[in-house]
Structure formats: structure tokens, C-alpha cells
Design a protein around this motif. Structure first.
Motif, PDB file in Angstrom:
ATOM      1  N   SER A 129       0.853  -1.188   0.000  1.00 27.34           N
ATOM      2  CA  SER A 129       0.000   0.000   0.000  1.00 27.34           C
ATOM      3  C   SER A 129       0.886   1.234   0.000  1.00 27.34           C
ATOM      4  O   SER A 129       2.082   1.152   0.278  1.00 27.34           O
ATOM      5  CB  SER A 129      -0.928   0.005   1.220  1.00 27.34           C
ATOM      6  OG  SER A 129      -0.179   0.078   2.421  1.00 27.34           O
ATOM      7  N   GLY A 130       0.296   2.372  -0.312  1.00 28.76           N
ATOM      8  CA  GLY A 130       1.052   3.617  -0.339  1.00 28.76           C
ATOM      9  C   GLY A 130       1.616   3.921  -1.711  1.00 28.76           C
ATOM     10  O   GLY A 130       1.520   3.119  -2.642  1.00 28.76           O
ATOM     11  N   PRO A 131       2.208   5.105  -1.872  1.00 29.58           N
ATOM     12  CA  PRO A 131       2.805   5.469  -3.165  1.00 29.58           C
ATOM     13  C   PRO A 131       3.860   4.461  -3.591  1.00 29.58           C
ATOM     14  O   PRO A 131       4.564   3.885  -2.761  1.00 29.58           O
ATOM     15  CB  PRO A 131       3.432   6.847  -2.870  1.00 29.58           C
ATOM     16  CG  PRO A 131       2.656   7.381  -1.709  1.00 29.58           C
ATOM     17  CD  PRO A 131       2.319   6.183  -0.876  1.00 29.58           C
ATOM     18  N   LEU A 132       3.966   4.271  -4.905  1.00 26.51           N
ATOM     19  CA  LEU A 132       4.884   3.277  -5.442  1.00 26.51           C
ATOM     20  C   LEU A 132       5.516   3.807  -6.733  1.00 26.51           C
ATOM     21  O   LEU A 132       4.808   4.316  -7.607  1.00 26.51           O
ATOM     22  CB  LEU A 132       4.145   1.971  -5.718  1.00 26.51           C
ATOM     23  CG  LEU A 132       4.951   0.821  -6.339  1.00 26.51           C
ATOM     24  CD1 LEU A 132       6.055   0.356  -5.398  1.00 26.51           C
ATOM     25  CD2 LEU A 132       4.026  -0.347  -6.697  1.00 26.51           C
ATOM     26  N   VAL A 133       6.830   3.691  -6.832  1.00 26.87           N
ATOM     27  CA  VAL A 133       7.556   4.161  -8.012  1.00 26.87           C
ATOM     28  C   VAL A 133       8.276   2.989  -8.666  1.00 26.87           C
ATOM     29  O   VAL A 133       8.929   2.192  -7.989  1.00 26.87           O
ATOM     30  CB  VAL A 133       8.581   5.255  -7.637  1.00 26.87           C
ATOM     31  CG1 VAL A 133       9.547   5.525  -8.791  1.00 26.87           C
ATOM     32  CG2 VAL A 133       7.864   6.532  -7.235  1.00 26.87           C
ATOM     33  N   ARG A 134       8.149   2.907  -9.978  1.00 31.47           N
ATOM     34  CA  ARG A 134       8.952   1.983 -10.776  1.00 31.47           C
ATOM     35  C   ARG A 134      10.211   2.742 -11.183  1.00 31.47           C
ATOM     36  O   ARG A 134      10.130   3.770 -11.853  1.00 31.47           O
ATOM     37  CB  ARG A 134       8.184   1.550 -12.027  1.00 31.47           C
ATOM     38  CG  ARG A 134       8.953   0.609 -12.955  1.00 31.47           C
ATOM     39  CD  ARG A 134       9.213  -0.736 -12.317  1.00 31.47           C
ATOM     40  NE  ARG A 134       9.630  -1.728 -13.313  1.00 31.47           N
ATOM     41  CZ  ARG A 134      10.011  -2.964 -13.014  1.00 31.47           C
ATOM     42  NH1 ARG A 134      10.046  -3.355 -11.743  1.00 31.47           N
ATOM     43  NH2 ARG A 134      10.365  -3.809 -13.961  1.00 31.47           N
ATOM     44  N   THR A 135      11.366   2.291 -10.735  1.00 30.33           N
ATOM     45  CA  THR A 135      12.594   3.019 -11.015  1.00 30.33           C
ATOM     46  C   THR A 135      13.037   2.799 -12.455  1.00 30.33           C
ATOM     47  O   THR A 135      12.641   1.826 -13.103  1.00 30.33           O
ATOM     48  CB  THR A 135      13.731   2.599 -10.071  1.00 30.33           C
ATOM     49  OG1 THR A 135      14.216   1.299 -10.448  1.00 30.33           O
ATOM     50  CG2 THR A 135      13.263   2.572  -8.620  1.00 30.33           C
ATOM     51  N   GLY A 136      13.893   3.700 -12.943  1.00 30.09           N
ATOM     52  CA  GLY A 136      14.398   3.573 -14.294  1.00 30.09           C
ATOM     53  C   GLY A 136      15.268   2.355 -14.485  1.00 30.09           C
ATOM     54  O   GLY A 136      15.482   1.899 -15.616  1.00 30.09           O
ATOM     55  N   GLY A 137      15.762   1.787 -13.383  1.00 29.07           N
ATOM     56  CA  GLY A 137      16.615   0.609 -13.453  1.00 29.07           C
ATOM     57  C   GLY A 137      15.865  -0.691 -13.264  1.00 29.07           C
ATOM     58  O   GLY A 137      16.484  -1.756 -13.152  1.00 29.07           O
ATOM     59  N   GLY A 138      14.532  -0.626 -13.200  1.00 33.48           N
ATOM     60  CA  GLY A 138      13.739  -1.840 -13.060  1.00 33.48           C
ATOM     61  C   GLY A 138      13.450  -2.243 -11.629  1.00 33.48           C
ATOM     62  O   GLY A 138      12.932  -3.332 -11.390  1.00 33.48           O
ATOM     63  N   GLY A 139      13.762  -1.378 -10.664  1.00 26.95           N
ATOM     64  CA  GLY A 139      13.461  -1.661  -9.265  1.00 26.95           C
ATOM     65  C   GLY A 139      12.179  -0.963  -8.831  1.00 26.95           C
ATOM     66  O   GLY A 139      11.391  -0.481  -9.656  1.00 26.95           O
ATOM     67  N   TRP A 140      11.976  -0.919  -7.496  1.00 30.32           N
ATOM     68  CA  TRP A 140      10.759  -0.316  -6.950  1.00 30.32           C
ATOM     69  C   TRP A 140      11.095   0.519  -5.725  1.00 30.32           C
ATOM     70  O   TRP A 140      11.975   0.165  -4.943  1.00 30.32           O
ATOM     71  CB  TRP A 140       9.759  -1.411  -6.558  1.00 30.32           C
ATOM     72  CG  TRP A 140       9.301  -2.247  -7.695  1.00 30.32           C
ATOM     73  CD1 TRP A 140       9.836  -3.431  -8.111  1.00 30.32           C
ATOM     74  CD2 TRP A 140       8.219  -1.954  -8.583  1.00 30.32           C
ATOM     75  NE1 TRP A 140       9.165  -3.903  -9.206  1.00 30.32           N
ATOM     76  CE2 TRP A 140       8.157  -3.023  -9.527  1.00 30.32           C
ATOM     77  CE3 TRP A 140       7.299  -0.915  -8.685  1.00 30.32           C
ATOM     78  CZ2 TRP A 140       7.211  -3.074 -10.534  1.00 30.32           C
ATOM     79  CZ3 TRP A 140       6.355  -0.959  -9.701  1.00 30.32           C
ATOM     80  CH2 TRP A 140       6.313  -2.029 -10.607  1.00 30.32           C
ATOM     81  N   HIS A 141      10.380   1.621  -5.550  1.00 34.55           N
ATOM     82  CA  HIS A 141      10.455   2.438  -4.344  1.00 34.55           C
ATOM     83  C   HIS A 141       9.077   2.425  -3.678  1.00 34.55           C
ATOM     84  O   HIS A 141       8.105   2.934  -4.257  1.00 34.55           O
ATOM     85  CB  HIS A 141      10.840   3.883  -4.674  1.00 34.55           C
ATOM     86  CG  HIS A 141      12.270   4.066  -5.053  1.00 34.55           C
ATOM     87  ND1 HIS A 141      12.759   5.237  -5.607  1.00 34.55           N
ATOM     88  CD2 HIS A 141      13.338   3.235  -4.936  1.00 34.55           C
ATOM     89  CE1 HIS A 141      14.052   5.115  -5.830  1.00 34.55           C
ATOM     90  NE2 HIS A 141      14.423   3.903  -5.436  1.00 34.55           N
ATOM     91  N   TYR A 142       9.006   1.826  -2.488  1.00 38.40           N
ATOM     92  CA  TYR A 142       7.767   1.803  -1.716  1.00 38.40           C
ATOM     93  C   TYR A 142       7.814   2.933  -0.699  1.00 38.40           C
ATOM     94  O   TYR A 142       8.685   2.955   0.177  1.00 38.40           O
ATOM     95  CB  TYR A 142       7.602   0.469  -0.991  1.00 38.40           C
ATOM     96  CG  TYR A 142       7.403  -0.725  -1.904  1.00 38.40           C
ATOM     97  CD1 TYR A 142       6.121  -1.217  -2.153  1.00 38.40           C
ATOM     98  CD2 TYR A 142       8.485  -1.371  -2.498  1.00 38.40           C
ATOM     99  CE1 TYR A 142       5.924  -2.321  -2.985  1.00 38.40           C
ATOM    100  CE2 TYR A 142       8.299  -2.476  -3.335  1.00 38.40           C
ATOM    101  CZ  TYR A 142       7.020  -2.941  -3.571  1.00 38.40           C
ATOM    102  OH  TYR A 142       6.837  -4.028  -4.390  1.00 38.40           O
ATOM    103  N   TYR A 143       6.864   3.876  -0.789  1.00 40.84           N
ATOM    104  CA  TYR A 143       6.799   5.017   0.127  1.00 40.84           C
ATOM    105  C   TYR A 143       5.958   4.616   1.339  1.00 40.84           C
ATOM    106  O   TYR A 143       4.762   4.334   1.220  1.00 40.84           O
ATOM    107  CB  TYR A 143       6.189   6.221  -0.574  1.00 40.84           C
ATOM    108  CG  TYR A 143       7.135   6.923  -1.533  1.00 40.84           C
ATOM    109  CD1 TYR A 143       7.481   8.257  -1.343  1.00 40.84           C
ATOM    110  CD2 TYR A 143       7.670   6.254  -2.631  1.00 40.84           C
ATOM    111  CE1 TYR A 143       8.351   8.907  -2.221  1.00 40.84           C
ATOM    112  CE2 TYR A 143       8.536   6.896  -3.512  1.00 40.84           C
ATOM    113  CZ  TYR A 143       8.866   8.220  -3.304  1.00 40.84           C
ATOM    114  OH  TYR A 143       9.725   8.864  -4.169  1.00 40.84           O
TER     115      TYR A 143
END
Length: 344
Positions: A129-143
Motif C-alpha cells: 500500500s502507499g505510493p509506489l515508483v517503478r525506477t528507471g533501473g527496473g526496481g521499486w520504491h515503496y513510500y
């Protein structure tokens, strides 16, 4: 100013208006010439180098733009005029968002990190849950909701890091070294409230065993003499000191530990390649390598030069059993190569 660059500027202003301190980061350079605007918002994946112009940069487009923020993340701001001035001067600058204020970020790197998180979620029945970013390198940032923790590595999760107090993450629509953009996941943009930190993850963040950098660095074959035992203990201790160094003291500790270990390399009791790799790993753990890659390399080179010039045991004790032993060599003066105070 091209449309993609306007998107970066407007996004940075938008983040600041939300009360999130932002900072400009270096950005990837293309194969030939400057990035060219194209119809729509997409650009071809052409980024190969870093705007810092360091051919050995290992953090392309991810570290602070020192000409604008000499103290790194400490110079992050919500001031609209300053943010506008930054992106007017460097319109292609990537955007860094400070963590530890309104959110922390679980940084999942590539397939290995994603698999580690999937396994953890499956075992414990976790949902994202929460904001989620798909990184340019194919990873993920879970806020996720802020925890008060700093930048740490969750125990037992490969290629996963936690960005909290004193940290930052690259934010959309910044560009990765590949040329691909960081993007918010559908229906998971910043308007979404930060997710709750699962108890099992929080436990892995808070209850970490003492770091043992020597476990990550194979020591050169050595005998059982007292000198060899001392060298092994010194390697463990010095790498641990760098890995655990707090912000503001990391650069000085890296230089001091580098000098101490190369004192021993010069006598032949430690392997130079293993020491170098161990120091790089420790500098990465404390966040220094990511935030100040060029300064980190200069510090390593300076400490190595001074250390190799003085073979023998370090100028101050590196293990508790030697705390009563007086220094056998004079401490080098600042002019002899000791680094400047850490910028951030």
C-alpha cells in the motif's frame, strides 16, 4: 527549455509545495550531444554517462549536484525560489526527495530485490500500500510511513535498502542511467497516503545483529602468528567503523581506517585488493559512496598513499586489546592528506 526539462522543473516545484525538501541530482548524459526533446514525454534510452563527468561514476544520475548543493542532502529545501533557480541553472537535473520527513522509502533493487520482497510478502501474507515508483533501473520504491530510523539494510533481504533520516531517493520523472524514467505506478502516486510498515519488516530494520564486514571480505591466507591475528582483527574493526560511521564523520573515518589498513598492507599481512573492496563495501553501507562518490574515491586514494608510506601497525589502536599501546608513528598533518570535513 524543452518539454522534458519543464517536466523536471515543474515536478520539483510540485514536490516542494507539498512540504517535501528537494535537492538537484546529477543526470545521465547521452551518447552524443545534449538530450533532445521528442514528441510526447518519452525519450529514447540513451543515457550512458553522468553529468559529473567522472568516467568511473558508479551512481550515474543519483548523487547530489555539488555546484548547487555543496552539503548534499543537508541543502535540500522547500523554498520555491531556490528550487526554481536550481532547475533554471540545470534544467536536466534529476530530482532527489529527502526521506525521514513525510515518508521513508523501501528501496528494492532489480530482480533479486523484488524476489526477496515477494518471498517475505508470501510468507507473512503482506500486501503493498502507499505510493509506489517503478525506477528507471527496473526496481521499486515503496513510500511508507516514517519510522525515525536512518539509512539501514533490512536483515536477510538481498538488494533491499531502507531510506530514512538523512537519506533521499530519486523521484519521477528523473532519468536513470539507462535513459528510462522513474514513474509513479498507476493509482499509487504521491496523493496516496504512505503505507504502514509491516511489523516483520520493522523488526528486520531495528533488530540487526552487529555488522561484521569481514564476513563479506575473504581474508588472504595467513598463519596463526600474533601479527596475523592482529591484522584480521584490525580489518574487521576498521571496516565496521566505516560502515557504522554517522553522517558528518563518515569521510574522516573512511580516511583514518584506510590509512590504518594500508599501514598493514605495506607490511604484507593484509591483501591490498581485499582491503580496497572491503572499504568500498563499508563506504556503501554507510551511504557515503552513493552521496559523495568522487570525494569517497579521493579519500580512499589519500588514505592509501599515507598508509603505504608508513609500514607497520596503525598510528592508533584498532582493537580493544591494544588500547594502552601508545602510537608508534606521528599522526600525519592535515597537509599530508587528511580529507576535508564531510559535506553531508
Amino acid at each position: 527549455m524543452s518539454r522534458p526539462n519543464l517536466l523536471l522543473r515543474d515536478a520539483a516545484l510540485g514536490y516542494a509545495s507539498r512540504g517535501i525538501p528537494v535537492l538537484p541530482l546529477h543526470y545521465p548524459l547521452p551518447h552524443h550531444g545534449p538530450l533532445q526533446p521528442v514528441p510526447g514525454d518519452h525519450q529514447p534510452a540513451v543515457g550512458t554517462g553522468c553529468s559529473c563527468r567522472d568516467p568511473g561514476c558508479s551512481q550515474v544520475g543519483k548523487h547530489p549536484l555539488g555546484s548547487l548543493v555543496p552539503h548534499g542532502v543537508k541543502d535540500a529545501t522547500c523554498n520555491r525560489a531556490r528550487v526554481l533557480a536550481w532547475w533554471t541553472r540545470h534544467p536536466q537535473a534529476n530530482i532527489g526527495l529527502t526521506t525521514g520527513h513525510t515518508f521513508d522509502v523501501l528501496d528494492v533493487d532489480g530482480p533479486a530485490g523484488a524476489q526477496a520482497i515477494r518471498t517475505l510478502a508470501a510468507i507473512h501474507g503482506l500486501k503493498s500500500s502507499g505510493p509506489l515508483v517503478r525506477t528507471g533501473g527496473g526496481g521499486w520504491h515503496y513510500y511508507l510511513a516514517p519510522t525515525g530510523l536512518g539509512n539501514v539494510h533490512p536483515q536477510g533481504l538481498e538488494r533491499v535498502d531502507w531510506r530514512g533520516r538523512g537519506g533521499y531517493v530519486v523521484a519521477p520523472p528523473s532519468r536513470h542511467a539507462s535513459g528510462d524514467p522513474y514513474q509513479w505506478a498507476t493509482d499509487r502516486e504521491l496523493d496516496t497516503p504512505p503505507g504502514t510498515v509491516p511489523a516483520v519488516l520493522l523488526e528486520r530494520l531495528e533488530r540487526r545483529p552487529p555488522r561484521r564486514p569481514a564476513d563479506r571480505v575473504e581474508l588472504a591466507a595467513a598463519g596463526d602468528g600474533p601479527g596475523d591475528r592482529y591484522a584480521r582483527a584490525a580489518l574487521v574493526t576498521e571496516l565496521d567503523r566505516v560502515a557504522a560511521a554517522p553522517v558528518g564523520q563518515r569521510n574522516h573515518q573512511l580516511w583514518e581506517s584506510t590509512r590504518n589498513l594500508y599501514n598493514l598492507v605495506a607490511t604484507g599481512v593484509l591483501d591490498q585488493r581485499q582491503v580496497h573492496q572491503g572499504l568500498l563495501t563499508a563506504a556503501e553501507r554507510c551511504g557515503l559512496l552513493a552521496e559523495e562518490p568522487r570525494q569517497t574515491r579521493r579519500t580512499l586514494a589519500s588514505g592509501r598513499q599515507v598508509g603505504l608510506a608508513h609500514p607497520g601497525r596503525p598510528t592508533h589502536p584498532t582493537t580493544p586489546e591494544h588500547t594502552a599501546t601508545p602510537p608508534t608513528l606521528p599522526l600525519p598533518l592535515r597537509a599530508a592528506g587528511e580529507p576535508a570535513k564531510e559535506r553531508g
